[in-house]
Design a protein around this motif. Structure first.
Motif, PDB file in Angstrom:
ATOM      1  N   ASN A   1       0.827  -1.212   0.000  1.00  0.00           N
ATOM      2  CA  ASN A   1       0.000   0.000   0.000  1.00  0.00           C
ATOM      3  C   ASN A   1       0.857   1.256   0.000  1.00  0.00           C
ATOM      4  OD1 ASN A   1      -2.373  -1.462  -0.030  1.00  0.00           O
ATOM      5  ND2 ASN A   1      -2.620  -1.409   2.187  1.00  0.00           N
ATOM      6  N   ALA A   2       1.903   1.271   0.807  1.00  0.00           N
ATOM      7  CA  ALA A   2       2.792   2.434   0.864  1.00  0.00           C
ATOM      8  C   ALA A   2       3.483   2.639  -0.478  1.00  0.00           C
ATOM      9  CB  ALA A   2       3.822   2.252   1.972  1.00  0.00           C
ATOM     10  N   GLN A   3       3.880   1.552  -1.094  1.00  0.00           N
ATOM     11  CA  GLN A   3       4.552   1.626  -2.390  1.00  0.00           C
ATOM     12  C   GLN A   3       3.608   2.180  -3.449  1.00  0.00           C
ATOM     13  OE1 GLN A   3       6.088  -2.103  -3.752  1.00  0.00           O
ATOM     14  NE2 GLN A   3       6.361  -1.376  -5.813  1.00  0.00           N
ATOM     15  N   ASN A   4       2.357   1.771  -3.414  1.00  0.00           N
ATOM     16  CA  ASN A   4       1.380   2.242  -4.397  1.00  0.00           C
ATOM     17  C   ASN A   4       1.077   3.723  -4.242  1.00  0.00           C
ATOM     18  OD1 ASN A   4       1.128  -0.274  -5.602  1.00  0.00           O
ATOM     19  ND2 ASN A   4      -0.589  -0.878  -4.314  1.00  0.00           N
ATOM     20  N   GLU A   5       1.259   4.253  -3.046  1.00  0.00           N
ATOM     21  CA  GLU A   5       0.956   5.655  -2.793  1.00  0.00           C
ATOM     22  C   GLU A   5       2.132   6.573  -3.093  1.00  0.00           C
ATOM     23  OE1 GLU A   5      -0.564   5.982   1.173  1.00  0.00           O
ATOM     24  OE2 GLU A   5      -2.209   4.609   0.772  1.00  0.00           O
TER      25      GLU A   5
END
Length: 71
Positions: free
Chosen positions: A35-39
């Motif tokens: 999730n952090a990577q996608n953001e």
């Protein structure tokens, strides 16, 4: 322009499990990381070159203006 980075969640979980992390925790860490990577947005080499080109052009304009004002 952002670039996608491949993230193998199974491998990530497997690595954590091998280090002794419980499965539920490993899955939670994996989901949080994904999730952090996608953001996040990462600049590509092309993005950086484009910015350098624009910066160089702007610098040349400023130098020309300064030179014109000094005369």
């Amino acid at each position: 322009m952002a670039t996608a980075i491949t993230f193998d969640t199974r491998q990530f979980i497997s690595t954590l499990r091998s280090a002794g992390v419980e499965e539920k925790q490993a899955e939670a860490f994996s989901n949080a990381f994904a999730n952090a990577q996608n953001e996040s947005e990462l600049a590509t080499k092309s993005d950086i070159r484009n910015l350098e080109t624009k910066t160089d052009a702007f610098r040349a304009e400023i130098k020309a203006e300064i030179g014109a004002n000094e005369q």
